[in-house]
Design an enzyme around this catalytic site. Structure first.
Site, short mmCIF file in Angstrom:
data_model
loop_
_atom_site.label_atom_id
_atom_site.label_comp_id
_atom_site.label_asym_id
_atom_site.label_seq_id
_atom_site.Cartn_x
_atom_site.Cartn_y
_atom_site.Cartn_z
N PRO A 1 12.62 -9.55 2.11
CG PRO A 1 13.86 -10.59 3.80
CD PRO A 1 13.88 -9.42 2.84
CG ASP A 2 7.78 -13.82 3.43
OD1 ASP A 2 7.66 -14.31 4.57
OD2 ASP A 2 8.18 -14.45 2.45
CG PHE A 3 7.77 -9.52 8.42
CD1 PHE A 3 8.05 -8.91 9.62
CD2 PHE A 3 7.90 -8.78 7.26
CE1 PHE A 3 8.45 -7.58 9.67
CE2 PHE A 3 8.29 -7.46 7.29
CZ PHE A 3 8.56 -6.86 8.49
NE ARG A 4 3.42 -13.39 11.12
CZ ARG A 4 3.15 -12.10 11.02
NH1 ARG A 4 3.05 -11.54 9.83
NH2 ARG A 4 2.97 -11.36 12.09
CG ASN B 1 5.15 -4.53 1.19
OD1 ASN B 1 4.93 -5.55 1.82
ND2 ASN B 1 5.11 -4.49 -0.14
CG ASP C 1 9.52 -2.39 1.00
OD1 ASP C 1 8.54 -1.73 0.58
OD2 ASP C 1 9.69 -3.59 0.73
CG HIS D 1 1.81 -3.15 9.02
ND1 HIS D 1 2.06 -4.44 8.64
CD2 HIS D 1 0.56 -3.16 9.54
CE1 HIS D 1 1.01 -5.20 8.91
NE2 HIS D 1 0.09 -4.45 9.45
#
Length: 150
Positions: free
Chosen positions: A3-6, A77, A79, A96
């Site tokens: 899932p995205d973060f925000r 990402n 992942d 990141h």
């Protein structure tokens, strides 16, 4: 994918209540991690690569590479699903960071990422033993708030 973060309601930050954080971002804050690494280690069990499948978008990037039209993939990402989809790691710039490496914060030593994964998956006692073995807190090479981007 992850899932995205925000995104309200479905994003990663919306689903961290169980950790009792003042701010959801604390789970990726270097100062917070140094004081209390356990929420991050627990979250790592869910996020660690190998448990999620690349999406169509990840596969599209790999297809662009195979056709010779992708020079580089810059991603936020963490992942590594681009690589899981078939994109060579040397074509990916993970702004990141990601789970492909790990470091001891106290010594700067590189820690075998498979050893970190095993400890994270085994739980708190194994993480404590790992940290003791390497002389300080160990974390995957994900960029936290308070750290410089690569």
């Amino acid at each position: 994918g992850l899932p995205d973060f925000r995104t309200p309601g479905t994003g990663l930050y919306s689903n961290l209540e169980r950790f009792g954080l003042e701010r959801p971002e604390d789970i990726f804050d270097l100062g917070f991690f140094r004081r209390n690494p356990w929420p991050f280690y627990e979250l790592c069990r869910q996020l660690w690569p190998g448990q999620h499948e690349p999406t169509l978008a990840h596969r599209f990037l790999a297809a662009l590479h195979r056709r010779g039209v992708l020079r580089r993939c810059f991603t936020q990402n963490i992942d590594s699903l681009e690589v899981c989809a078939g994109l060579p790691a040397d074509k990916v710039v993970a702004a990141h960071g990601n789970f492909d490496g790990a470091t001891c914060l106290a010594t700067g030593a590189t820690v075998p990422v498979d050893e970190v994964r095993r400890a994270v998956m085994a739980g708190r006692a194994a993480c404590e033993a790992l940290n003791e073995k390497y002389g300080g807190l160990v974390k995957p090479d994900i960029v936290f708030f308070g750290e410089s981007l690569p």
